[in-house]
Design a protein around this motif. Sequence first.
Motif, PDB file in Angstrom:
ATOM      1  N   LEU A 267      20.038  17.016  25.064  1.00  0.00           N
ATOM      2  CA  LEU A 267      19.422  17.141  23.679  1.00  0.00           C
ATOM      3  C   LEU A 267      18.254  16.358  23.626  1.00  0.00           C
ATOM      4  O   LEU A 267      18.020  15.387  24.435  1.00  0.00           O
ATOM      5  CB  LEU A 267      20.392  16.192  22.751  1.00  0.00           C
ATOM      6  N   TYR A 268      17.179  16.971  23.023  1.00  0.00           N
ATOM      7  CA  TYR A 268      15.882  15.868  22.642  1.00  0.00           C
ATOM      8  C   TYR A 268      15.837  15.752  21.414  1.00  0.00           C
ATOM      9  O   TYR A 268      15.963  16.628  20.430  1.00  0.00           O
ATOM     10  CB  TYR A 268      14.898  16.956  23.274  1.00  0.00           C
TER      11      TYR A 268
ATOM     12  N   ALA B 140      20.626   8.525  25.746  1.00  0.00           N
ATOM     13  CA  ALA B 140      22.431   8.151  25.469  1.00  0.00           C
ATOM     14  C   ALA B 140      23.002   8.965  26.460  1.00  0.00           C
ATOM     15  O   ALA B 140      22.639  10.401  26.425  1.00  0.00           O
ATOM     16  CB  ALA B 140      22.438   8.313  23.930  1.00  0.00           C
TER      17      ALA B 140
ATOM     18  N   ASP C  26      26.643  10.768  26.532  1.00  0.00           N
ATOM     19  CA  ASP C  26      27.937  10.951  25.880  1.00  0.00           C
ATOM     20  C   ASP C  26      27.938   9.897  24.378  1.00  0.00           C
ATOM     21  O   ASP C  26      28.867   9.338  24.076  1.00  0.00           O
ATOM     22  CB  ASP C  26      29.150  10.506  26.471  1.00  0.00           C
ATOM     23  N   GLN C  27      26.663  10.032  23.799  1.00  0.00           N
ATOM     24  CA  GLN C  27      26.261   9.360  22.458  1.00  0.00           C
ATOM     25  C   GLN C  27      26.546   7.874  22.696  1.00  0.00           C
ATOM     26  O   GLN C  27      26.596   7.231  21.781  1.00  0.00           O
ATOM     27  CB  GLN C  27      27.294  10.092  21.543  1.00  0.00           C
ATOM     28  N   GLU C  28      26.270   7.263  23.840  1.00  0.00           N
ATOM     29  CA  GLU C  28      26.208   5.935  24.037  1.00  0.00           C
ATOM     30  C   GLU C  28      24.924   5.315  24.449  1.00  0.00           C
ATOM     31  O   GLU C  28      24.262   5.881  25.637  1.00  0.00           O
ATOM     32  CB  GLU C  28      27.286   5.300  24.764  1.00  0.00           C
ATOM     33  N   LEU C  29      23.991   4.494  23.745  1.00  0.00           N
ATOM     34  CA  LEU C  29      22.683   4.108  24.435  1.00  0.00           C
ATOM     35  C   LEU C  29      23.063   3.868  25.705  1.00  0.00           C
ATOM     36  O   LEU C  29      24.015   2.897  26.179  1.00  0.00           O
ATOM     37  CB  LEU C  29      22.215   3.312  23.742  1.00  0.00           C
TER      38      LEU C  29
ATOM     39  N   GLU D  31      27.359  15.199  27.773  1.00  0.00           N
ATOM     40  CA  GLU D  31      25.908  15.238  26.916  1.00  0.00           C
ATOM     41  C   GLU D  31      25.152  14.145  27.127  1.00  0.00           C
ATOM     42  O   GLU D  31      25.448  12.989  27.271  1.00  0.00           O
ATOM     43  CB  GLU D  31      26.477  15.075  25.339  1.00  0.00           C
TER      44      GLU D  31
ATOM     45  N   ALA E 183      21.120  12.636  25.956  1.00  0.00           N
ATOM     46  CA  ALA E 183      20.153  12.751  24.972  1.00  0.00           C
ATOM     47  C   ALA E 183      19.041  12.117  25.349  1.00  0.00           C
ATOM     48  O   ALA E 183      19.163  10.636  25.611  1.00  0.00           O
ATOM     49  CB  ALA E 183      20.698  12.496  23.679  1.00  0.00           C
TER      50      ALA E 183
ATOM     51  N   PHE F 298      15.273  10.522  23.702  1.00  0.00           N
ATOM     52  CA  PHE F 298      14.468  10.499  22.591  1.00  0.00           C
ATOM     53  C   PHE F 298      13.749   9.033  22.567  1.00  0.00           C
ATOM     54  O   PHE F 298      13.636   8.234  23.507  1.00  0.00           O
ATOM     55  CB  PHE F 298      15.497  10.129  21.378  1.00  0.00           C
TER      56      PHE F 298
ATOM     57  N   PRO G  59      11.790   5.516  21.076  1.00  0.00           N
ATOM     58  CA  PRO G  59      12.727   4.399  20.474  1.00  0.00           C
ATOM     59  C   PRO G  59      12.943   4.563  19.048  1.00  0.00           C
ATOM     60  O   PRO G  59      12.238   5.206  18.470  1.00  0.00           O
ATOM     61  CB  PRO G  59      11.717   3.115  20.405  1.00  0.00           C
ATOM     62  N   MET G  60      14.150   4.312  18.555  1.00  0.00           N
ATOM     63  CA  MET G  60      14.511   4.448  17.205  1.00  0.00           C
ATOM     64  C   MET G  60      13.863   3.711  16.277  1.00  0.00           C
ATOM     65  O   MET G  60      13.404   2.699  16.406  1.00  0.00           O
ATOM     66  CB  MET G  60      16.046   4.308  17.100  1.00  0.00           C
TER      67      MET G  60
END
Lengths: 148, 81
Positions: free
Chosen positions: B4-5, B54, B56-59, B71, B73, B75, B77-78
């Motif tokens: 994911l991006y 991330a 599996d949805q963990e940073l 998964e 991802a 991206f 920096p938030m």
Amino acid sequence: MRIVVQEPPFDFGAEAEAFASGRHDMGAVVTFTGVVRDFGNGGLDAMEIEHYPGMTQKALEGIAAEAVSRWSLGDVLVIHRYGRMEPGEKIMMVATAAPHRKDAFEAAEYLMDYLKSRAPFWKKEHATTGETNWVAAKDEDEDALTRW
Amino acid sequence: MDVLYFAWVRERIGLPKETVTTDAETVADLVTELRAREDRYDLAFSDLSALRVAVDQELTDFDASIKGAREVAFFPPMTGG
């Protein structure tokens, strides 16, 4: 603990009132609201917030759970919106309830510092000129985490 | 696995999500594979210090294992709050 990720606006007054009501053992309630800020010259048409569905809720729950473990808190509320918002619209809010104000204030600051840099949201500015710009993370926001 | 991006990474690569078949062992290995594909990937991943990941949805970081991951991802920096 209540964590909400949603697109539509929320009623800050009603949320704050509901959060602060009916508590007999909490002497302090702190609320913070983030608002879409114009550039100062009326040049911002809208702020668009993208997020990572699936991860966002879990990340916010993790941050809130850490706050609960570090401070003496009775309750935590986090509401964070995504999508398109105009200047003046409320983006998000946090509320903390604690027996004493120091815990409520510190936990609210902790939540805000972590929400800024560790929750998967990205802000994009849409200027009235039609130009767009992804808001860059600030070093000071990352540095703010080191104090915790 | 799904890759994911988000934000400008999504815009630069031109899609939000794709399914990737890979033998890569770490995030860094996966990045190397993706960069070799096309210029748009090479450009998006040219400065890893400007990216976060991330699994599996963990940073996590770019040295992290992706063995068995469902998964990954990428991206910038938030910027929440």
